[in-house]
Scaffold this motif. Sequence first.
Motif, PDB file in Angstrom:
ATOM      1  N   LEU A 197       7.263   3.904  -4.137  1.00 30.59           N
ATOM      2  CA  LEU A 197       5.794   4.339  -5.040  1.00 30.59           C
ATOM      3  C   LEU A 197       5.188   5.755  -4.615  1.00 30.59           C
ATOM      4  N   PHE A 198       4.444   6.105  -5.455  1.00 28.62           N
ATOM      5  CA  PHE A 198       3.873   7.381  -5.157  1.00 28.62           C
ATOM      6  C   PHE A 198       2.248   7.187  -4.867  1.00 28.62           C
ATOM      7  N   ILE A 199       1.771   7.652  -4.048  1.00 31.17           N
ATOM      8  CA  ILE A 199       0.340   7.840  -3.811  1.00 31.17           C
ATOM      9  C   ILE A 199      -0.388   8.824  -4.342  1.00 31.17           C
ATOM     10  N   VAL A 200      -0.830   8.836  -5.321  1.00 30.19           N
ATOM     11  CA  VAL A 200      -1.332   9.971  -6.298  1.00 30.19           C
ATOM     12  C   VAL A 200      -2.986   9.977  -6.203  1.00 30.19           C
ATOM     13  N   PRO A 201      -3.431  11.314  -5.446  1.00 33.60           N
ATOM     14  CA  PRO A 201      -4.917  11.396  -5.239  1.00 33.60           C
ATOM     15  C   PRO A 201      -5.507  11.734  -6.659  1.00 33.60           C
ATOM     16  N   MET A 202      -6.765  11.041  -6.859  1.00 34.44           N
ATOM     17  CA  MET A 202      -7.588  11.359  -8.124  1.00 34.44           C
ATOM     18  C   MET A 202      -8.773  11.895  -7.627  1.00 34.44           C
ATOM     19  N   GLU A 203      -9.447  12.607  -8.464  1.00 32.58           N
ATOM     20  CA  GLU A 203     -10.898  13.158  -8.120  1.00 32.58           C
ATOM     21  C   GLU A 203     -11.880  12.130  -8.207  1.00 32.58           C
ATOM     22  N   ALA A 204     -12.425  12.219  -6.882  1.00 33.69           N
ATOM     23  CA  ALA A 204     -13.462  11.258  -6.748  1.00 33.69           C
ATOM     24  C   ALA A 204     -14.923  11.618  -7.479  1.00 33.69           C
ATOM     25  N   ALA A 205     -15.765  10.902  -8.074  1.00 35.88           N
ATOM     26  CA  ALA A 205     -16.662  11.376  -8.671  1.00 35.88           C
ATOM     27  C   ALA A 205     -17.687  11.430  -7.568  1.00 35.88           C
ATOM     28  N   PRO A 206     -18.624  12.481  -7.314  1.00 35.90           N
ATOM     29  CA  PRO A 206     -19.267  12.823  -6.225  1.00 35.90           C
ATOM     30  C   PRO A 206     -20.452  12.112  -6.255  1.00 35.90           C
ATOM     31  N   ALA A 207     -21.153  11.470  -5.289  1.00 31.36           N
ATOM     32  CA  ALA A 207     -22.295  10.707  -5.246  1.00 31.36           C
ATOM     33  C   ALA A 207     -23.652  11.550  -5.439  1.00 31.36           C
ATOM     34  N   LEU A 238      -3.761  -0.345   5.438  1.00 27.98           N
ATOM     35  CA  LEU A 238      -2.715   0.615   5.943  1.00 27.98           C
ATOM     36  C   LEU A 238      -1.939   0.794   4.764  1.00 27.98           C
ATOM     37  N   ILE A 239      -1.645   1.681   3.951  1.00 31.11           N
ATOM     38  CA  ILE A 239      -0.693   1.819   2.847  1.00 31.11           C
ATOM     39  C   ILE A 239       0.512   2.354   3.436  1.00 31.11           C
ATOM     40  N   ARG A 240       1.576   1.706   3.700  1.00 33.89           N
ATOM     41  CA  ARG A 240       2.631   1.947   4.257  1.00 33.89           C
ATOM     42  C   ARG A 240       3.873   2.505   3.449  1.00 33.89           C
ATOM     43  N   GLY A 241       4.516   3.572   3.772  1.00 35.57           N
ATOM     44  CA  GLY A 241       5.681   3.674   3.145  1.00 35.57           C
ATOM     45  C   GLY A 241       5.825   4.236   1.778  1.00 35.57           C
ATOM     46  N   GLY A 242       4.845   5.070   1.444  1.00 31.11           N
ATOM     47  CA  GLY A 242       4.663   5.701   0.030  1.00 31.11           C
ATOM     48  C   GLY A 242       4.918   7.381   0.245  1.00 31.11           C
ATOM     49  N   ASN A 243       4.860   7.740  -0.988  1.00 30.58           N
ATOM     50  CA  ASN A 243       5.262   9.168  -1.166  1.00 30.58           C
ATOM     51  C   ASN A 243       3.952   9.909  -1.586  1.00 30.58           C
ATOM     52  N   VAL A 244       3.448  10.528  -0.883  1.00 35.58           N
ATOM     53  CA  VAL A 244       2.004  11.311  -1.246  1.00 35.58           C
ATOM     54  C   VAL A 244       2.576  12.236  -2.319  1.00 35.58           C
ATOM     55  N   ALA A 245       1.811  12.482  -3.387  1.00 37.10           N
ATOM     56  CA  ALA A 245       2.026  13.409  -4.333  1.00 37.10           C
ATOM     57  C   ALA A 245       0.866  14.194  -4.744  1.00 37.10           C
ATOM     58  N   ALA A 246       0.388  15.117  -4.064  1.00 37.45           N
ATOM     59  CA  ALA A 246      -0.417  15.745  -4.210  1.00 37.45           C
ATOM     60  C   ALA A 246      -0.434  16.915  -5.609  1.00 37.45           C
ATOM     61  N   PRO A 247      -1.324  17.243  -6.279  1.00 38.43           N
ATOM     62  CA  PRO A 247      -0.983  17.986  -7.336  1.00 38.43           C
ATOM     63  C   PRO A 247      -0.409  19.394  -6.934  1.00 38.43           C
ATOM     64  N   GLY A 248       0.661  19.980  -7.578  1.00 38.34           N
ATOM     65  CA  GLY A 248       1.191  21.305  -7.331  1.00 38.34           C
ATOM     66  C   GLY A 248       2.180  21.181  -5.949  1.00 38.34           C
ATOM     67  N   LEU A 249       2.116  20.275  -5.051  1.00 38.10           N
ATOM     68  CA  LEU A 249       3.009  20.341  -3.916  1.00 38.10           C
ATOM     69  C   LEU A 249       3.998  19.204  -4.113  1.00 38.10           C
ATOM     70  N   PRO A 250       5.162  19.364  -3.195  1.00 39.74           N
ATOM     71  CA  PRO A 250       6.393  18.517  -3.333  1.00 39.74           C
ATOM     72  C   PRO A 250       6.024  17.217  -2.526  1.00 39.74           C
ATOM     73  N   PRO A 251       6.369  16.104  -3.233  1.00 42.62           N
ATOM     74  CA  PRO A 251       5.848  14.905  -2.506  1.00 42.62           C
ATOM     75  C   PRO A 251       6.180  14.552  -1.109  1.00 42.62           C
ATOM     76  N   VAL A 252       5.675  14.205  -0.288  1.00 41.35           N
ATOM     77  CA  VAL A 252       6.030  13.774   1.198  1.00 41.35           C
ATOM     78  C   VAL A 252       5.974  12.226   1.562  1.00 41.35           C
ATOM     79  N   ARG A 253       6.773  11.800   2.290  1.00 45.02           N
ATOM     80  CA  ARG A 253       6.794  10.475   2.519  1.00 45.02           C
ATOM     81  C   ARG A 253       5.572  10.421   3.630  1.00 45.02           C
ATOM     82  N   ALA A 254       4.612   9.601   3.532  1.00 42.64           N
ATOM     83  CA  ALA A 254       3.711   9.463   4.557  1.00 42.64           C
ATOM     84  C   ALA A 254       2.916   8.042   4.090  1.00 42.64           C
ATOM     85  N   ASP A 255       2.440   7.776   5.398  1.00 43.01           N
ATOM     86  CA  ASP A 255       1.467   6.310   5.237  1.00 43.01           C
ATOM     87  C   ASP A 255       0.016   6.722   5.013  1.00 43.01           C
ATOM     88  N   VAL A 256      -0.871   6.112   4.426  1.00 40.31           N
ATOM     89  CA  VAL A 256      -2.104   6.400   4.131  1.00 40.31           C
ATOM     90  C   VAL A 256      -3.193   5.171   5.024  1.00 40.31           C
TER      91      VAL A 256
END
Length: 452
Positions: free
Chosen positions: A396-406, A343-361
Amino acid sequence: MFPLLLSLTAVATVACTHGVPSSDTDEQASTAMPVPAPPAWLDDLDRRYDGQLRAQGLETRTFSPEQWWEAAMPLLAEERGFAVEAVGSSVEGRPLRHVHWGNGPTRVLLWSQMHGDESTASMALADLFRFLGEHPDHPVVARLRERTSLHFLPVMNPDGAARFQRRNAQGIDLNRDARALATPEARALKALRDRLEPAYGFNLHDQDPGYRAGDSDLGTAIALLAPPFDEGRGVNEVRARAIEVAAVIRIALEPRIPGRIARWDDTFNPRAFGDLMTQWGTSTILIESGGIEGDPEKQALRRLNFLALAAALDAIADGSHAGTPHALYTGLPENGRVFPDLLIRGGNVAAPGLPPVRADVLVNFEHPLAERGGTIADIGDLGSTKARHTLDASDLFIVPMEAAPAPGADPRTPTGLAVGAPAYIHLSRDAAGSDIIWTLAGDVDPKRPRPD
């Protein structure tokens, strides 16, 4: 002594009455029953394990069936009392082999890895082979040789083991094929059981390391079950012996993993091998290896399996399990909640092109103890969620990165930060992801498992 001792008092136990379903006797809770000390020889075996008993060549849990037999075969020499025979082939033609040792009248059948990704007990069986073959003068070995006839069907789902997957090559769960016997692997086990008519059986498995022991937050290291023989879940003579042997295993392991032994739900399953083995007259004990944090390859659990089997088999050999209080088994907590992995708790999800949102992952792993193969399980307010591990991402910010497809992956599989997507994220001090302090790229980096 086992190095990963954990301090917790033993759980309360309850009485068990022959002929009464265990689910009913659980309601008859009384005073806690103290767990007796294990036999002194078991501690000596534990001390000798690393140098004299542990079979070599099985240091990781994802070995192929060929690797297992390569490690085991040198231990199975005829001059050490072993006999090995072919008893069939898997769907893909891999050999199924029956190993026999001992000259005694009490027949015991042990089978492992009918789920191909549940390999802990297969490693422990190799250790048991080394103990039996290389220590003929040990009092326990002498008793077993004289009083028992031990029969093994190891790695009985070799096609699944080759892929490290639960089911066989046809996609069938072998532990749910005891009634239909549609697979050659299940037919081989049933034919061996019918030929031997063993008094005792050991059904050896692994379970999700997320299971908790009862309503505690402690992870289940070992779960036990004396399977029922019908929907009434009564206790006849056959099941009573299994309950006694399961209690012996608890006695052996309680000092080493206090509070981390649980009991599987005993609802009858008419397709399962454990239940039908009991129905067919074999006192069957299910051992499930869960997880111990810091033991990603389950080598500590392998050791516990070996000690549990040594204690149980010796109790069968000398009959000392008879009269062991059933409350030592029925009083175990049932497998409880299943905790997710990270559980990644208390971060701010920062998806590209969208405003950050407080969310757990929330992240679950295909291989939880090694933290490999992470997938996003949930995103949002997870404030009441408990997990095996929690990472504080406040400020902190939780920033997604592109996953290399299997290779060969479905192009419709989601990437980035979405439920069901591979867990490819940065923890960064800024929303742009330019000041990264930690990265999860599907697998946790064992050199830096958490941010500094």
